[in-house]
Enzyme design. Structure first.
Site, PDB file in Angstrom:
ATOM      1  N   TYR A 142      39.642  50.393  38.334  1.00 34.39           N
ATOM      2  CA  TYR A 142      40.912  50.602  37.639  1.00 34.39           C
ATOM      3  C   TYR A 142      41.391  52.043  37.732  1.00 34.39           C
ATOM      4  CZ  TYR A 142      40.117  45.962  35.528  1.00 34.39           C
ATOM      5  OH  TYR A 142      39.899  44.623  35.323  1.00 34.39           O
ATOM      6  N   LYS A 190      26.571  43.958  40.625  1.00 31.80           N
ATOM      7  CA  LYS A 190      26.608  43.126  41.835  1.00 31.80           C
ATOM      8  C   LYS A 190      25.889  43.940  42.909  1.00 31.80           C
ATOM      9  CE  LYS A 190      28.029  39.530  44.212  1.00 31.80           C
ATOM     10  NZ  LYS A 190      27.515  38.157  43.992  1.00 31.80           N
ATOM     11  N   ASP A 222      27.991  37.416  38.748  1.00 32.20           N
ATOM     12  CA  ASP A 222      28.338  35.991  38.883  1.00 32.20           C
ATOM     13  C   ASP A 222      27.369  35.134  38.066  1.00 32.20           C
ATOM     14  OD1 ASP A 222      26.422  36.870  40.679  1.00 32.20           O
ATOM     15  OD2 ASP A 222      27.207  35.770  42.402  1.00 32.20           O
ATOM     16  N   ASP A 246      35.833  43.696  31.733  1.00 27.24           N
ATOM     17  CA  ASP A 246      37.144  43.139  31.401  1.00 27.24           C
ATOM     18  C   ASP A 246      37.093  41.614  31.523  1.00 27.24           C
ATOM     19  OD1 ASP A 246      39.830  42.931  30.848  1.00 27.24           O
ATOM     20  OD2 ASP A 246      40.503  43.543  32.847  1.00 27.24           O
ATOM     21  N   ASP A 250      36.766  38.413  28.295  1.00 27.23           N
ATOM     22  CA  ASP A 250      37.707  37.295  28.102  1.00 27.23           C
ATOM     23  C   ASP A 250      36.918  35.987  28.088  1.00 27.23           C
ATOM     24  OD1 ASP A 250      39.919  39.023  28.211  1.00 27.23           O
ATOM     25  OD2 ASP A 250      41.105  37.595  29.382  1.00 27.23           O
TER      26      ASP A 250
END
Ligand code: IPM
Ligand code: MN
Length: 357
Positions: A142, A190, A222, A246, A250
């Site tokens: 970001y 990852k 994942d 982020d 959610d």
């Protein structure tokens, strides 16, 4: 005690939910004899409309001289569907986080017994889930540069960058939280694909021996996404980079039952910011239907984290619990067959409860 807070409602449902959280804050201060000073600032799309800057200098100065920031949400669809627009509301939020040095975003995920049925997951899976996602907030994709488009417009790129120092401070913070909780830390990355993730894992492995009491586990993102809904009670503290955090948070809201329930605290170098994890929900703006509880719970985190006021925070949380138990709920979490309450009605119920408590 005297406290000064910056109030940044932002866009969409921001003003409605902030109004409830501020009322709750006021009544708690009255009750406990604290002197509350607050000042409004603009940010996001509304600030772009007014002065073409989603995080105006004046707002930054207000945040810097305040003891805490209560933040609503930013975003407006008129910016989302036009890729040619240069200045976006979200840049204001990112600029605020960066300039206030808020490198850690703390997002607790818990369940409410009377909302267990609201989760699409089976009750026996979510009951008792209680973990804390610590999201790195000022690095990664970001913020990494270069970011942009090739001259012909047919290629786009973002850059994911992390330094050893950035990783060290967030992982250390996560260990400190794990020490205060159930002493388990999941480092999410990852590392089988990304260089930044390999540095995360390397740095985490260096820090781990300093916290021998904490059980550390390393998990690919994942896999973590799957495990979070398959076995949510297995997590205690998770630490991860900006974008993974982020996305995972959610997903975490599904465990609780609604996006409208998850608060957050962003902490770091300067004034801490307290904000719900959900966005500005423009379709609902002005309708008085949005769930104010994520923002109210963010205000509880403000009392706890910014002011060290545990009793005040606890009272807000018990008011929220009581409102849910009493079925005083907005439509997203209302039980079937019950009437949904408006945002402001939920607010009135909460302030009344706190006043009488
Ligand atoms: C959040 C939001 C923001 C983010 C957006 C609005 C920039 O989704 O706080 O999670 O991605 O950090
Ligand atoms: Mn988000």
């Amino acid at each position: 005690m005297r406290m000064k807070i910056a109030v940044l409602p932002g866009d969409g449902i921001g003003p409605e939910i902030i109004s409830v959280a501020l009322d709750v804050t006021k009544v708690v201060c009255e009750k406990f004899g604290h002197e509350l000073q607050y000042e409004y600032g603009i940010c996001g799309a509304s600030a772009i409309d007014q002065i073409e800057n989603p995080y105006p200098e004046e707002t930054h100065e207000l945040c810097m001289r305040s003891d805490a920031v209560l933040f609503g949400a930013v975003g407006d669809p008129k910016f989302d569907n036009d890729p040619s627009i240069k200045v976006r509301p979200e840049q204001g939020l990112l600029a605020m986080r960066k300039r206030l040095g808020l490198y850690a975003n703390i997002r607790p995920v818990t369940t409410f017994e009377s909302l267990i049925h609201k989760s699409p997951l089976r009750p026996e899976l979510v009951r008792g889930a209680d973990f804390m996602c610590i999201r790195e907030l000022t690095g990664g994709l970001y913020f990494g540069r270069p970011q942009g488009r090739s001259e012909d417009g047919n290629t786009a790129y973002d850059t994911c960058i992390y330094t050893r120092e950035e990783i060290t401070r967030i992982v250390t913070l996560a260990y400190e939280y794990a020490m205060k909780r159930r002493k388990k830390l999941t480092v999410v990355d990852k590392a089988n694909v990304l260089a930044t993730s390999r540095l995360w894992r390397e740095v985490a492995k260096e820090i781990a021996p300093k916290y021998p009491e904490v059980e550390t586990e390393y998990m690919f993102v994942d896999n973590a996404a799957m495990r979070m809904i398959q076995w949510p009670t297995a997590f205690d503290v998770l630490v991860t980079e900006n974008m993974f955090g982020d996305i995972l948070t959610d997903e975490g809201s599904v465990i609780t039952g609604s996006m409208g329930l998850l608060p957050s605290a962003s902490i770091g170098a300067h004034t801490s910011v307290f904000e719900p994890i959900h966005g500005s929900w423009p379709q609902a703006a002005g309708q008085n239907i949005a769930n104010p509880l994520a923002t109210v719970l963010s205000a509880a985190m403000m009392f706890d984290y910014a002011f060290g006021m545990k009793a005040e925070a606890a009272l807000i949380r018990s008011a929220v619990n009581a409102s849910i138990d009493a079925n005083v709920c907005t439509q997203d979490i209302q039980a079937e067959g019950e009437k949904a309450y408006s945002t402001s009605k939920v607010g009135e119920w909460l302030t009344e409860y706190i006043r009488k408590a």
